[in-house]
Design an enzyme around this catalytic site. Structure first.
Site, short mmCIF file in Angstrom:
data_model
loop_
_atom_site.label_atom_id
_atom_site.label_comp_id
_atom_site.label_asym_id
_atom_site.label_seq_id
_atom_site.Cartn_x
_atom_site.Cartn_y
_atom_site.Cartn_z
N GLY A 13 -15.78 43.06 -10.68
CA GLY A 13 -15.15 44.44 -11.23
C GLY A 13 -14.16 44.83 -10.28
O GLY A 13 -13.86 44.72 -9.33
N LEU A 39 -27.79 42.32 -14.96
CA LEU A 39 -28.30 43.54 -15.17
C LEU A 39 -29.10 43.72 -16.53
O LEU A 39 -29.57 44.80 -16.93
CB LEU A 39 -27.44 44.72 -14.59
CG LEU A 39 -27.09 44.73 -13.45
CD1 LEU A 39 -26.40 46.31 -13.23
CD2 LEU A 39 -28.32 44.51 -12.36
N ALA A 62 -21.70 47.57 -14.06
CA ALA A 62 -22.06 48.45 -15.27
C ALA A 62 -21.64 47.84 -16.39
O ALA A 62 -20.49 47.08 -16.44
CB ALA A 62 -21.60 49.85 -14.57
N THR A 64 -19.16 48.99 -18.91
CA THR A 64 -18.32 50.02 -18.85
C THR A 64 -17.32 50.25 -20.11
O THR A 64 -16.36 51.00 -20.08
CB THR A 64 -17.28 49.74 -17.51
OG1 THR A 64 -16.58 48.56 -17.81
CG2 THR A 64 -17.91 49.97 -16.26
N TYR A 101 -22.94 54.07 -8.45
CA TYR A 101 -21.95 54.60 -9.17
C TYR A 101 -22.21 55.28 -10.46
O TYR A 101 -22.63 54.60 -11.42
CB TYR A 101 -20.67 54.01 -9.18
CG TYR A 101 -20.25 53.56 -7.74
CD1 TYR A 101 -19.51 54.34 -6.81
CD2 TYR A 101 -20.89 52.49 -7.03
CE1 TYR A 101 -19.20 53.96 -5.50
CE2 TYR A 101 -20.64 52.18 -5.84
CZ TYR A 101 -19.72 53.10 -5.05
OH TYR A 101 -19.65 52.51 -3.74
N THR A 103 -20.61 58.56 -13.66
CA THR A 103 -19.53 59.20 -14.13
C THR A 103 -19.39 60.40 -14.68
O THR A 103 -20.36 61.16 -14.73
CB THR A 103 -19.36 58.27 -15.60
OG1 THR A 103 -18.33 58.66 -16.26
CG2 THR A 103 -20.65 58.40 -16.41
N ASP A 104 -18.06 60.93 -14.74
CA ASP A 104 -17.72 62.17 -15.39
C ASP A 104 -18.27 62.38 -16.77
O ASP A 104 -18.47 63.48 -17.04
CB ASP A 104 -16.40 62.56 -15.28
CG ASP A 104 -15.58 61.48 -16.01
OD1 ASP A 104 -15.90 60.03 -15.51
OD2 ASP A 104 -14.27 61.79 -16.62
N TYR A 127 -22.35 55.66 -23.86
CA TYR A 127 -22.02 55.29 -22.50
C TYR A 127 -22.42 56.32 -21.38
O TYR A 127 -23.26 56.11 -20.14
CB TYR A 127 -20.41 54.96 -21.95
CG TYR A 127 -20.10 54.94 -20.83
CD1 TYR A 127 -20.39 53.65 -19.99
CD2 TYR A 127 -19.19 55.83 -20.00
CE1 TYR A 127 -19.81 53.53 -18.62
CE2 TYR A 127 -18.77 55.81 -18.93
CZ TYR A 127 -19.19 54.61 -18.08
OH TYR A 127 -18.86 54.37 -16.81
N1 LIG Z 1 -13.77 52.28 -14.89
C1 LIG Z 1 -13.80 53.65 -15.07
O1 LIG Z 1 -13.04 54.48 -15.73
C2 LIG Z 1 -15.10 54.38 -14.52
C3 LIG Z 1 -15.17 55.87 -14.74
C4 LIG Z 1 -16.35 56.54 -14.00
C5 LIG Z 1 -17.26 55.94 -13.53
N2 LIG Z 1 -17.07 54.56 -13.35
C6 LIG Z 1 -18.39 53.62 -12.81
O2 LIG Z 1 -18.00 53.05 -11.80
C7 LIG Z 1 -18.38 52.00 -11.38
C8 LIG Z 1 -17.63 50.78 -11.23
O3 LIG Z 1 -16.85 50.54 -12.62
P1 LIG Z 1 -15.58 49.39 -12.46
O4 LIG Z 1 -14.51 50.28 -13.07
O5 LIG Z 1 -15.21 48.76 -11.43
O6 LIG Z 1 -16.01 48.52 -13.91
P2 LIG Z 1 -15.48 47.19 -14.18
O7 LIG Z 1 -14.17 46.90 -13.54
O8 LIG Z 1 -15.78 47.14 -15.50
O9 LIG Z 1 -16.72 46.11 -13.59
C9 LIG Z 1 -17.92 46.50 -13.88
C10 LIG Z 1 -18.46 44.96 -13.31
O10 LIG Z 1 -19.95 44.84 -13.80
C11 LIG Z 1 -20.41 43.94 -14.35
N3 LIG Z 1 -21.37 43.67 -15.40
C12 LIG Z 1 -21.30 44.18 -16.83
N4 LIG Z 1 -22.51 43.83 -17.26
C13 LIG Z 1 -23.23 43.37 -16.27
C14 LIG Z 1 -24.54 42.62 -16.39
N5 LIG Z 1 -25.25 42.76 -17.42
N6 LIG Z 1 -25.08 42.11 -15.39
C15 LIG Z 1 -24.16 42.08 -14.09
N7 LIG Z 1 -23.00 42.51 -13.83
C16 LIG Z 1 -22.47 43.09 -15.27
C17 LIG Z 1 -19.03 43.25 -15.15
O11 LIG Z 1 -19.00 41.71 -14.97
P3 LIG Z 1 -18.25 41.04 -15.91
O12 LIG Z 1 -16.73 40.90 -15.28
O13 LIG Z 1 -18.66 39.74 -15.97
O14 LIG Z 1 -18.03 41.47 -17.37
C18 LIG Z 1 -17.94 43.75 -13.93
O15 LIG Z 1 -17.61 42.68 -12.81
C19 LIG Z 1 -19.53 51.75 -12.45
O16 LIG Z 1 -20.80 52.07 -12.39
C20 LIG Z 1 -18.89 52.61 -13.76
O17 LIG Z 1 -19.78 53.24 -14.65
C21 LIG Z 1 -15.94 53.96 -14.01
#
Ligand SMILES: NC(=O)c1ccc[n+]([C@@H]2O[C@H](COP(=O)([O-])OP(=O)(O)OC[C@H]3O[C@@H](n4cnc5c(N)ncnc54)[C@H](OP(=O)(O)O)[C@@H]3O)[C@@H](O)[C@H]2O)c1
Length: 290
Positions: A13, A39, A62, A64, A101, A103-104, A127
């Protein structure tokens, strides 16, 4: 400073990639993607963790897909709600530290001013509710834990607003972007760096809990789009599109989003002396890495 064995989940991710890079010189890193630890099958988590015997677990995995979650609430709740609780139980059994991690979107956006960690949560979408459940399950476990709530995450790769704007900007002459939701765009790189800086502090039980962790300053999605086009060169022979602000009522999405996502980072600064760069500086840094 060496941090021992660190297990990074969600390795492919946006954040997972930057955590791997950031921790490479500071820890003995084991990185796992979905194939190593799924997960959505919480019952398989203890076995997956056992192999790596971590002292620290960084959970960047997560569900997402904010809009899709509205039609897949069970999956979102398993991955974002139930699984973090199982991770925390495992961390506790091993006396490992769990870094997670959030989120807002745990907030409803109605507050005037910035949100602090103790403010009342009230997610507007599936979410946000699933991430809140994850926070609650971790806190209830009694494991050593840190939960970093962040917002509007992007990086040079993956699906994110920056990459969408650069793609649409190359195709269109006009863009209408939501101008009544406010927050801080935050780079995965700044989050990874700040996480490492926090972990350099010796652990004290008083540190456990939730911290807001975003880049400094604030803007709207429309302001973010304008800054992206100001700071990057358009494709050869083209100019960037005109960007017009619109209210979110003119851009309906399956999931409702909060108007005010501005998080106060004071607790992070007070507790660990850690501060992320302003969102404009972080944007320039990320554009330089594209
Ligand atoms: N993105 C945002 O704007 C945002 C905002 C606020 C908070 N956050 C939080 O920040 C953290 C990091 O987010 P990010 O932006 O890096 O997200 P991301 O780029 O979508 O990466 C999420 C990762 O989780 C993996 N994943 C999804 N389902 C899964 C499962 N069942 N088992 C194992 N892995 C799984 C995905 O794998 P695949 O590649 O295989 O799908 C991906 O590699 C998360 O906790 C998110 O909730 C994100």
């Amino acid at each position: 400073m060496k941090l021992g064995r660190v297990l990074i989940l969600g390795a492919q991710g946006q954040l997972g990639v930057e955590l791997q890079r950031e921790f490479a010189d500071y820890a003995d890193v084991v990185a796992m993607g979905r194939e190593g630890c799924d997960l959505s099958r919480p019952e398989t988590i203890p076995g997956a963790i056992a192999e790596s015997e971590p002292e620290i677990i960084l959970n960047a995995a997560a569900y997402t897909a904010v809009d899709r979650a509205e039609s897949e609430p069970d999956l979102a709740n398993r991955v974002n709600g139930e699984a973090p609780g199982v991770l925390a139980e495992e961390a506790k059994r091993r006396n490992a530290l769990l870094v997670h991690y959030s989120t807002d979107y745990v907030f409803d956006g109605t507050k005037q001013g910035t949100w602090v960690e103790s403010d009342k949560t009230n997610p507007l979408n599936v979410y946000g509710a699933s991430k809140l459940l994850g926070e609650q399950n971790i806190a209830a476990s009694g494991a050593r834990h840190l939960i970093f709530r962040t917002s509007w995450v992007y990086s040079p790769h993956g699906q994110n607003f920056l990459r969408t704007m650069l793609r649409l900007g190359a195709e269109r002459d006009q863009l209408r972007i939501v101008d009544n939701q406010f927050g801080a765009p935050t780079t995965a790189l700044a989050l990874a760096r700040a996480t490492r800086q926090v972990l350099e502090h010796p652990w004290s039980p008083k540190h456990a809990g939730i911290y807001h962790m975003t880049c400094g300053g604030e803007t709207s999605w429309c302001g973010f789009a304008k800054a992206i086009f100001e700071k990057s060169a358009p494709p050869t022979g083209k100019s960037w599109p005109a960007v017009t602000g619109i209210p979110d009522t003119e851009y309906p999405t399956p999931a409702r989003r909060p108007e005010n996502s501005r998080l106060s980072n004071d607790r992070l600064k007070r507790s660990f002396g850690v501060e992320l760069p302003s969102w404009r500086i972080a944007l320039e840094e990320t554009l330089g890495r594209l």
